[in-house]
Design an enzyme around this catalytic site. Structure first.
Site, mmCIF file in Angstrom:
data_model
loop_
_atom_site.group_PDB
_atom_site.id
_atom_site.type_symbol
_atom_site.label_atom_id
_atom_site.label_comp_id
_atom_site.label_asym_id
_atom_site.label_seq_id
_atom_site.Cartn_x
_atom_site.Cartn_y
_atom_site.Cartn_z
ATOM 1 N N LYS A 115 0.817 -1.216 0.000
ATOM 2 C CA LYS A 115 0.000 0.000 0.000
ATOM 3 C C LYS A 115 0.847 1.261 0.000
ATOM 4 C CE LYS A 115 -4.404 -1.394 1.996
ATOM 5 N NZ LYS A 115 -5.384 -1.113 3.049
ATOM 6 N N LYS A 199 -6.511 -9.303 -8.271
ATOM 7 C CA LYS A 199 -7.693 -9.312 -7.407
ATOM 8 C C LYS A 199 -8.684 -8.218 -7.806
ATOM 9 C CE LYS A 199 -8.232 -9.420 -2.817
ATOM 10 N NZ LYS A 199 -7.958 -9.411 -1.367
ATOM 11 N N LYS A 202 -11.219 -2.178 -5.274
ATOM 12 C CA LYS A 202 -11.932 -0.906 -5.305
ATOM 13 C C LYS A 202 -11.113 0.154 -6.017
ATOM 14 C CE LYS A 202 -10.095 1.355 -1.296
ATOM 15 N NZ LYS A 202 -9.060 0.453 -0.820
#
Ligand code: TRP
Length: 336
Positions: A115, A199, A202
């Protein structure tokens, strides 16, 4: 002090774009634990702000996750639905546990590395400490079981280490139980509809990569029609899906939505073209999702008061559990 035997805690971040992966990989599994466990399901808004969130959107997204919990079938009277920031024990306990966890442990967390990306110096301190807050969430309720996806297993390991070190450091054996992961059923890894090796996420720039819980029937059907596949018909066996990421993803979504195994799905569709399979999948997805998405929409548009009441009431009941644990922790640490 009461020691729960079967207490589940889990959380979903209100960061927008709730999608099929969140539903099949998490929320749907939460629903199934209600018969056997005492469940506490949190909307983790403190975790959400570890990366920038627009305040208005954060509020709407918090309600949306709560609405998804309720619409999916979590009973807010029997179990607890609340948002994390309403119960101060999470933040307080996180601070104490920040002083128990070691920098070396956090340095090993792969999600932080992913991240934070290349510019790690610019990541928030909160993003770095995120796994300790997650440990606090779980331990504040002395939860015994935590349903998590594969990507959260390392964080749960850390929670176990933090619990153990706290018990050792303060010589309170068994104070915090070791939370057990409940690894959720197969086909919980839903992949992008544009790239079956990534994956469903969002943050994917393409709207066509994911089915969101705001999509109507037309949008769902369109996204499935446009999903990336290959020119071959579906194989007769699961082994034949190897190396065909797009096909494999659609079969696994069909299996998860229908409750069939992938082998059963291929018994029905093996040898058929995507021109046959995709409309069947679209019909199934609409049938399974639209009762949930339309109830979410109804609540979000015309019954926000109900969502807010559920969250306020859940927070009160959560506080009644976490408050005494927090109080005991304060005594153990030596705060007066
Ligand atoms: N980190 C989890 C996720 O992103 C969300 C989460 C926060 C959580 N606190 C938790 C999950 C406690 C389980 C238990 O998916």
């Amino acid at each position: 002090m009461e020691k729960p035997k079967n207490r589940v805690f889990s959380g979903v971040q209100p960061t927008g774009n709730l999608h099929l992966g969140n539903y099949l990989g998490a929320i749907r599994n939460f629903v199934g634990l209600q018969e056997t466990h005492e469940c506490i399901y949190c909307v983790v808004d403190l975790h959400a702000i570890t990366v920038w969130q627009d305040p208005k959107e954060l509020a709407a997204n918090t309600r949306e996750v709560a609405a998804a919990y309720i619409a999916a079938g979590i009973d807010p009277d029997k179990h607890i639905i609340f948002n994390q920031s309403k119960v101060s024990a999470h933040a307080e306990l996180a601070w104490i546990l920040n002083c128990v966890a070691r920098i070396g442990w956090l340095n090993r967390m792969t999600q932080f590395k992913d991240k934070a990306g290349k510019d790690r110096e610019q990541a928030s301190v909160g993003l770095y400490a995120y796994p300790v807050l997650m440990a606090a969430d779980i331990l504040a309720y002395r939860a015994t079981h935590v349903p998590v996806g594969e990507d959260q297993k390392q964080h749960l390991e850390l929670a176990r280490d933090v619990a153990q070190k706290f018990n050792n450091d303060f010589n309170v054996p068994d104070f915090f139980p070791q939370p057990e992961p409940l690894i959720m059923g197969p086909a919980t890894r839903v992949m992008s509809l544009r790239d079956g090796t990534k994956k469903m996420s969002k943050s994917d720039p393409s709207d066509y990569s994911r089915i969101t819980l705001r999509d109507d029937a037309d949008a769902i059907a369109l996204k499935i029609r446009k999903a990336q596949t290959d020119p071959d018909p579906l194989p007769e066996t699961v082994g034949g899906l190897e190396g065909r990421a797009g096909a494999s993803n659609l079969v696994s979504i069909y299996a998860a939505l229908s409750g069939l195994t992938q082998a059963d799905v291929l018994k029905e569709f093996g040898g058929k073209q995507f021109g046959v399979f995709k409309p069947a999948l679209a019909e199934l997805a609409v049938a399974k999702l639209s009762p949930i998405t339309s109830e979410m929409k109804r609540m979000m548009e015309s019954d926000q008061g109900y969502i807010d009441t559920v969250l306020a009431n859940g927070a009160e009941r959560a506080q009644a559990i976490a408050g005494p644990v927090n109080k005991r922790v304060r005594e153990i640490v030596g705060f007066i």
